[in-house]
Each structure stands twice: as structure tokens, then as C-alpha cells.
Design an enzyme around this catalytic site. Structure first.
Site, PDB file in Angstrom:
ATOM      1  N   CYS A 116       2.481  -0.800  -1.527  1.00  0.00           N
ATOM      2  CA  CYS A 116       1.126  -0.177  -1.317  1.00  0.00           C
ATOM      3  C   CYS A 116       0.829   0.632   0.040  1.00  0.00           C
ATOM      4  O   CYS A 116      -0.260   1.355   0.050  1.00  0.00           O
ATOM      5  CB  CYS A 116       0.074  -1.455  -1.345  1.00  0.00           C
ATOM      6  SG  CYS A 116       0.086  -2.370  -3.054  1.00  0.00           S
ATOM      7  N   HIS A 256      -6.774   0.868   1.593  1.00  0.00           N
ATOM      8  CA  HIS A 256      -6.062   0.725   0.404  1.00  0.00           C
ATOM      9  C   HIS A 256      -7.136  -0.484  -0.521  1.00  0.00           C
ATOM     10  O   HIS A 256      -7.412  -1.415   0.121  1.00  0.00           O
ATOM     11  CB  HIS A 256      -4.772   0.022   0.623  1.00  0.00           C
ATOM     12  CG  HIS A 256      -4.062  -0.627  -0.362  1.00  0.00           C
ATOM     13  ND1 HIS A 256      -3.892   0.094  -1.528  1.00  0.00           N
ATOM     14  CD2 HIS A 256      -3.640  -1.987  -0.621  1.00  0.00           C
ATOM     15  CE1 HIS A 256      -3.272  -0.513  -2.592  1.00  0.00           C
ATOM     16  NE2 HIS A 256      -2.866  -1.835  -1.946  1.00  0.00           N
ATOM     17  N   ASN A 286      -6.044  -1.784  -8.066  1.00  0.00           N
ATOM     18  CA  ASN A 286      -5.109  -1.670  -7.268  1.00  0.00           C
ATOM     19  C   ASN A 286      -4.066  -0.584  -7.977  1.00  0.00           C
ATOM     20  O   ASN A 286      -3.171  -0.995  -8.578  1.00  0.00           O
ATOM     21  CB  ASN A 286      -4.328  -2.717  -6.764  1.00  0.00           C
ATOM     22  CG  ASN A 286      -3.532  -2.527  -5.611  1.00  0.00           C
ATOM     23  OD1 ASN A 286      -3.056  -1.498  -5.284  1.00  0.00           O
ATOM     24  ND2 ASN A 286      -2.975  -3.599  -5.124  1.00  0.00           N
TER      25      ASN A 286
END
Length: 332
Positions: A116, A256, A286
Site C-alpha cells: 500500500c 492511504h 482499499n
């Protein structure tokens, strides 16, 4: 000669059409909309459908849009870095596939894998090629087809992830705009808490690994949450302190999009109010390497030239970091 910085001169994004809602997930695993929203902030996520469709199918339309928005001919692109955890294939690099499909015949390209945090790491890397004067046009892609490695019988992970991504153009700037600083970190001792057990050279695919469902993302949620809250919040506060920035100086935090509670904790640590935080987790979940470029794409019309922007991420590895940049253009 004025110092060269690497400025974002355009941003684009792509989200697949199919919407997977919390209500549909209720029919697949034991969960419910209220439980998902209260713990993650996610209401729906996008899923890339169709045969023979990989991450490049997300990245290619994003790059084509970027070329159009920045009035760039594909032959002018010097380098394309693709941050992804879900490449089309082990090799060749998805970046090579993207370059071929968009006509970037003079660019070299490669993939960067930092889960990520991938887009942050790729952006910082791409910026170096511009700052040294080596290249004039660098595209940084962040995209993932997480549905390819998500177990839709595991409610701990299937509620979180979605497919999507975006791209930015980096070009030289001598007015002081663009990437100002970065703090990037990793700690491999966190690998045990967030990983995919099989499919690599350590445990190649066998009937046994398939039967044991080891080709999916595994996450020990509480441990990851604990590390993510501290990592993202600490590094965001650290880059502010390092550059003598107060909360009032910050126009936007671009975090994020892993979990709304992690985002809130990061903003609180920085002293930044919710009106300065880019959030679209409710729509996309996500998307791993795709979250930050998707945010920049959606909020592009609210960004103004000279805005102080902090990007922050945390991911498997563990990997985490923040980038401080000055936005280089007004809404068009």
C-alpha cells in the site's frame, strides 16, 4: 541555475464499472453494512470483471487520460513506473505492458512493489530522475486488482479491498513547486502480519497450496491496525516538523485509504481538521497502490497552485512513509 524540482503536472484515475456493495457482501460472508461502515468507513468498492483482465486494464485508461490532459505525445514519455502488488504476470513488468499499449515506445519502465506504500515509493523514485535533470516526463502509476488475491469467503479481508488506480505526470519545475521532501520507511519483521503465503519462489503454486487457500491476502487485522496508526501518524507529523510546517500551513492531507479510523488518527496527530483530508474510502475501499492517485484525481479541482500537500501511506512489509509537495497548478 535554479534548482529543479519534480512537479505533478497532471493526474488521472480509473475505477472499474462493477460496484460491490456491503449489501452484496452480506450474501457472501457473515457481515453487515453497519459493522463494515463503523469499523472501516467503506460502503462499496469497485471490481474489475471480464476475462483476461489484469492491473494493466486499470492503468492503461488512466495513462491515456493523463496523456490527453497534459497534452503529451506518448513518444515523449521517458519513464513509466508502475506501483502494484497485483501485476498482470510475474514477468514481464506490468509497466512494459502499459507502455506498449499506450504507445510510449521511447520510455523504459518497471514495476515497484511496496504494497500500500507503493505509489509513495514510486513517486519519490520517479522524482529523482526529474530532479537530476535526467528526464523531462515521468509517469508514475499506482494501480491494483486486489479482487484477484482476495478470498471472498474471508470476511476479515474481503470487506476491505477493491480494484482501481491512477497516474500522475512528473515534470521539471524551477519555481519551487513539486516534491519538497520524503520520509520512507520499511520493517520486514512485520511480514508475518500481512502477506500472501504462496505464489512466490518460496512456495510456488501446488495442489496443496491451492487446497489450503494460500494464494490470497492474509491479514492479522489488530496487529496491522496498531502498526498502521502509529506508522502513518508518526511519519506525517515528522515530515511537518522537519519542514517547519504547522497544521495551518497544510492545505491537504492525502492519506492511504485503508481504514477511516487510521485516517482520522493521522489527521488528529497532525492537528489537521477533517475539511483538509481527502477521503473516498466509502466509494472505493482499499485499492492498495491506487488509493492516493485516486484521491488526487477526485479532488484535483479543489487543489490550488502553491498548496502544501502531505501524502501518507502504510502497507505490507511493513512499509510506510510520507511525501511533502507543493501543488504546481490551479484547476483547469
Amino acid at each position: 541555475m535554479s534548482k529543479i524540482t519534480a512537479a505533478i503536472t497532471g493526474v488521472s484515475g480509473y475505477a472499474p464499472e462493477y460496484v460491490l456493495t456491503n449489501q452484496e457482501l452480506e450474501t457472501m460472508v457473515e457481515t453487515n453494512d453497519e459493522w463494515i461502515v463503523s469499523r472501516t468507513g467503506i460502503k462499496e468498492r469497485r471490481i474489475l470483471k471480464g476475462e483476461d483482465q489484469g492491473t494493466s486494464a486499470i492503468a492503461i485508461p488512466a495513462v491515456l487520460e493523463l496523456l490527453k490532459k497534459t497534452n503529451t505525445q506518448p513518444e515523449e514519455v521517458d519513464l513509466l513506473i508502475c506501483a502494484t502488488t497485483t501485476p498482470d504476470m510475474v514477468f514481464p513488468a506490468t509497466a512494459n505492458i502499459i507502455c506498449a499499449e499506450v504507445g510510449a515506445v521511447n520510455a523504459f519502465g518497471y514495476d515497484l512493489q511496496a504494497a500500500c506504500s507503493g505509489f509513495l515509493f514510486a513517486l519519490a523514485t520517479g522524482a529523482q530522475f526529474v530532479e537530476t535533470g535526467k528526464y523531462k516526463k515521468v509517469i508514475v502509476v499506482g494501480a491494483d486488482k486486489m479482487s484477484a488475491i482476495v478470498d471472498y469467503t474471508d470476511r476479515a479481508t474481503c470487506i476491505i479491498f477493491g480494484d482501481g488506480g491512477g497516474a500522475v505526470m512528473l515534470e521539471p519545475n524551477t519555481e519551487g513547486f513539486g516534491v519538497q521532501d520524503s520520509i520512507l520507511k520499511s520493517d520486514g519483521t512485520g511480514a508475518q502480519f500481512l502477506h500472501m503465503k504462496a505464489g512466490g519462489s518460496r512456495r510456488p503454486a501446488t495442489q496443496e497450496t491451492l487446497d489450503r487457500r494460500e494464494h490470497y491476502a492474509f491479514q492479522e487485522g489488530q496487529q496491522v491496525f496498531k502498526f498502521a496508526v502509529k506508522g502513518m501518524a508518526d511519519v506525517s507529523a515528522e515530515i511537518m516538523e522537519k519542514n517547519n510546517l504547522t497544521a495551518d500551513d497544510i492545505a491537504w492531507l492525502v492519506p492511504h485509504q485503508a481504514n477511516k479510523r487510521i485516517i482520522d488518527a493521522t489527521a488528529n496527530r497532525m492537528g489537521v481538521g477533517p475539511e483538509k483530508v481527502m477521503i473516498n474510502i466509502q466509494k472505493y475501499g482499499n485499492t492498495t497502490s491506487g488509493t492516493i492517485p485516486l484521491c488526487l484525481w477526485e479532488f484535483e479541482n479543489q487543489l490550488k497552485k502553491g498548496d502544501n500537500v502531505i501524502l501518507a501511506a502504510f502497507g505490507g512489509g511493513f512499509t510506510w512513509g510520507s511525501i511533502y509537495l507543493k501543488w504546481a497548478y490551479d484547476p483547469k
